[in-house]
Design a protein around this motif. Structure first.
Motif, PDB file in Angstrom:
ATOM      1  N   THR A  55       5.258  -5.994  -6.362  1.00  0.00           N
ATOM      2  CA  THR A  55       6.195  -5.628  -5.007  1.00  0.00           C
ATOM      3  C   THR A  55       6.857  -5.164  -5.001  1.00  0.00           C
ATOM      4  O   THR A  55       7.596  -5.210  -4.255  1.00  0.00           O
ATOM      5  CB  THR A  55       6.382  -7.344  -5.181  1.00  0.00           C
ATOM      6  N   HIS A  57       6.648  -2.218  -4.354  1.00  0.00           N
ATOM      7  CA  HIS A  57       7.078  -0.632  -3.230  1.00  0.00           C
ATOM      8  C   HIS A  57       6.215  -1.217  -1.734  1.00  0.00           C
ATOM      9  O   HIS A  57       5.284  -0.610  -0.898  1.00  0.00           O
ATOM     10  CB  HIS A  57       5.219   0.029  -3.435  1.00  0.00           C
ATOM     11  N   MET A  58       6.819  -2.500  -1.876  1.00  0.00           N
ATOM     12  CA  MET A  58       7.003  -3.151  -0.328  1.00  0.00           C
ATOM     13  C   MET A  58       6.778  -2.331   0.888  1.00  0.00           C
ATOM     14  O   MET A  58       6.437  -2.817   2.173  1.00  0.00           O
ATOM     15  CB  MET A  58       7.439  -4.827  -0.081  1.00  0.00           C
ATOM     16  N   ARG A  59       7.942  -2.042   0.699  1.00  0.00           N
ATOM     17  CA  ARG A  59       8.282  -0.812   1.813  1.00  0.00           C
ATOM     18  C   ARG A  59       7.507  -0.106   2.163  1.00  0.00           C
ATOM     19  O   ARG A  59       7.462   0.040   3.496  1.00  0.00           O
ATOM     20  CB  ARG A  59       9.683  -0.838   1.597  1.00  0.00           C
ATOM     21  N   ASP A  60       6.483   0.920   1.268  1.00  0.00           N
ATOM     22  CA  ASP A  60       6.015   1.873   1.777  1.00  0.00           C
ATOM     23  C   ASP A  60       4.891   1.029   2.018  1.00  0.00           C
ATOM     24  O   ASP A  60       3.764   1.935   2.595  1.00  0.00           O
ATOM     25  CB  ASP A  60       5.508   2.434  -0.041  1.00  0.00           C
ATOM     26  N   ARG A  62       4.115  -1.824   4.172  1.00  0.00           N
ATOM     27  CA  ARG A  62       4.698  -2.220   5.222  1.00  0.00           C
ATOM     28  C   ARG A  62       4.678  -0.432   6.116  1.00  0.00           C
ATOM     29  O   ARG A  62       4.308  -0.289   7.208  1.00  0.00           O
ATOM     30  CB  ARG A  62       6.244  -2.238   5.258  1.00  0.00           C
ATOM     31  N   SER A  63       4.683   0.329   5.727  1.00  0.00           N
ATOM     32  CA  SER A  63       5.495   2.291   6.644  1.00  0.00           C
ATOM     33  C   SER A  63       4.116   2.740   6.419  1.00  0.00           C
ATOM     34  O   SER A  63       3.952   3.407   7.306  1.00  0.00           O
ATOM     35  CB  SER A  63       5.506   2.629   5.494  1.00  0.00           C
ATOM     36  N   TYR A  79       9.834  -9.866   0.130  1.00  0.00           N
ATOM     37  CA  TYR A  79       8.864  -9.895   1.065  1.00  0.00           C
ATOM     38  C   TYR A  79      10.113  -9.437   2.563  1.00  0.00           C
ATOM     39  O   TYR A  79       9.959  -8.966   3.219  1.00  0.00           O
ATOM     40  CB  TYR A  79       8.172 -11.039   1.419  1.00  0.00           C
ATOM     41  N   ALA A  82      11.194  -6.098   2.583  1.00  0.00           N
ATOM     42  CA  ALA A  82      10.827  -5.195   3.516  1.00  0.00           C
ATOM     43  C   ALA A  82      10.623  -4.822   4.657  1.00  0.00           C
ATOM     44  O   ALA A  82       9.708  -4.756   5.071  1.00  0.00           O
ATOM     45  CB  ALA A  82       9.442  -5.434   2.188  1.00  0.00           C
ATOM     46  N   GLY A  83      11.222  -6.552   5.465  1.00  0.00           N
ATOM     47  CA  GLY A  83      10.904  -6.496   6.630  1.00  0.00           C
ATOM     48  C   GLY A  83       9.780  -7.355   7.713  1.00  0.00           C
ATOM     49  O   GLY A  83       9.554  -7.300   8.084  1.00  0.00           O
TER      50      GLY A  83
END
Length: 268
Positions: A55, A57-60, A62-63, A79, A82-83
């Motif tokens: 967890t 690299h959740m933002r990565d 998502r993008s 979570y 990360a949006g």
């Protein structure tokens, strides 16, 4: 197969990812295993089940297109940061620890479950283990008919057959026979130090003999000798499938909370 080092759920194993790809799905085979679909102006929608395991690299993720996931771990703050937003509360699964000895596992069983196992043993059923290669088997004829009657959708038999064909000795069917007649069978999928209880069927005679108890106990002992540490018995649903939940938990398995279902869209 020798037990690998990482305890991955079936849905995040490399063999399952390869099976999905061969089945025709568009799959990203990194961490996590992501199923991808394209929906017009929404673009690529990525979905992962029983992940992400890492967890950090959740933002990565998502993008890079991950939009929906059923979380393996209950880490809501990560979570949310990360949006992602939660749309379904966490489910629970039954996890059977295979590290104790067979004797200790039997002692840890619920008395009623252990008594049913004794009755099954007294029926003198013949147990047969089959390394399934994906060929047609009566288990799936019965299991698919049962799923239709009860209106639920298991993993497609064709997908399971592909898994069995590309991962030799990783799909084991355990059969119970009474006087030469097949009365029960279960499918177990092996992946690293974990194995998953996937498909099961029991006839009326099988229920009388408690053949399901015998098959599950036998398969747990066999998996332990093969080096597996945990036996994933699947979700426990006390509201809609209380008898099955009791059956799983009375083996001595423990309840483990998963992380719920989360969703995110770019720009929202």
């Amino acid at each position: 197969m020798t037990a690998a080092t990482l305890p991955l759920p079936l849905q995040q194993s490399s063999a399952f990812a390869r099976a999905l790809t061969a089945f025709g799905a568009q799959v990203s085979c990194d961490d996590p295993v992501i199923l991808n679909r394209h929906f017009g102006p929404l673009g690529r929608i990525g979905f992962t089940s029983r992940g992400p395991l890492n967890t950090d690299h959740m933002r990565d993720l998502r993008s890079d297109g991950l939009r929906v996931f059923n979380a393996e771990h209950d880490r809501p703050q990560i979570y949310k940061a990360a949006g992602f937003r939660q749309i379904i509360t966490p489910a629970h699964m039954a996890q059977w620890d295979l590290s104790p000895s067979a004797k200790d596992r039997r002692t840890a069983m619920h008395p009623k479950w252990r008594n049913q196992l004794r009755k099954a043993e007294a029926c003198n059923l013949r147990i047969r283990e089959v390394a399934w290669d994906g060929a047609p088997h009566p288990l799936f004829t019965h299991a698919d008919a049962l799923a239709q009657r009860r209106r639920y959708k298991p993993l497609p038999t064709a997908l399971l057959a592909i898994f069995a064909s590309i991962a030799p000795n990783c799909a084991l069917i355990f059969e119970a026979y009474d006087k030469g007649l097949l009365i029960a069978a279960i499918l177990v999928l092996r992946h690293g130090p974990t194995a998953t209880y996937q498909t099961a069927w029991t006839s009326a005679q099988g229920r009388i003999c408690h053949a399901h108890n015998l098959l599950l106990s036998h398969s747990a002992n066999r998996l332990a000798t093969l080096g597996h540490k945990t036996f994933d018995l699947g979700l426990v649903e006390t509201d809609h499938a209380a008898p099955l939940a009791r059956f799983k938990l009375r083996t001595g398995a423990h309840v483990r909370k998963l992380g719920g279902t989360w969703i995110a869209f770019l720009g929202l």
